[in-house]
Scaffold this active site. Sequence first.
Site, PDB file in Angstrom:
ATOM      1  N   CYS A  44       1.009  -0.946   0.072  1.00  0.00           N
ATOM      2  CA  CYS A  44       0.079   0.208  -0.127  1.00  0.00           C
ATOM      3  C   CYS A  44       0.883   1.339  -0.123  1.00  0.00           C
ATOM      4  O   CYS A  44       0.893   2.041  -0.548  1.00  0.00           O
ATOM      5  CB  CYS A  44      -1.224  -0.052   1.256  1.00  0.00           C
ATOM      6  SG  CYS A  44      -2.100   1.395   0.807  1.00  0.00           S
ATOM      7  N   GLY A  68       1.959   9.961   8.768  1.00  0.00           N
ATOM      8  CA  GLY A  68       2.033  10.329  10.198  1.00  0.00           C
ATOM      9  C   GLY A  68       2.853   8.627  10.828  1.00  0.00           C
ATOM     10  O   GLY A  68       2.483   8.309  12.333  1.00  0.00           O
ATOM     11  N   CYS A 141      -5.554  -2.943   7.228  1.00  0.00           N
ATOM     12  CA  CYS A 141      -7.191  -2.262   7.472  1.00  0.00           C
ATOM     13  C   CYS A 141      -8.635  -2.133   6.249  1.00  0.00           C
ATOM     14  O   CYS A 141      -9.575  -2.077   7.203  1.00  0.00           O
ATOM     15  CB  CYS A 141      -6.920  -0.419   7.244  1.00  0.00           C
ATOM     16  SG  CYS A 141      -6.308  -0.650   4.802  1.00  0.00           S
TER      17      CYS A 141
END
Length: 172
Positions: A44, A68, A141
């Site tokens: 990803c 982040g 996710c």
Amino acid sequence: RRVAEHLGINFRVFDFKDRFEKSVITPFVNEYIIGRTPNPCIECNKQLKFEAFLLKALSLGFDYIATGHYAQLEQDENGRIKLKKACTDAKDQTYVLYNLTQHQLKHLLLPIGNMEKQKVREYAKEKGIPVFNKPDSQEICFIKDNDYARFITNRGYIAKSGNFVDLNGNIL
């Protein structure tokens, strides 16, 4: 979206759904089916965040993307960008950024790599950022319940029954 609204930053959505399916989910399923343990986060990052998304951002006139991730960047005397560990081993995420190119690193900001997680949360709370107490994400996710087998079965794969065997065909 909530953070952008809170900070008064324009929020845009880019649809990379098809590329995510092709570059991340399908390879994940295929690798799992043949008995490997893939890391879809690596793909990803490689295919979407730091390729498709970065190219989109640059095409819109942005110079950088910020994430982040807990890692740090350092420029050496030759102008080469080095990926460095976060300030704490407990949250270091260099392992998911290891394959970034110099071009990608030159357009990347890692604003929290020199902070410990608790300090990031305290800072966000002080600033009233609405996700300061959001639970940490540790899993994949796109598999919300962490049931990989069900996810793969729901995509049409039917597991075959049989024995576990070693490389020489011996039943274990």
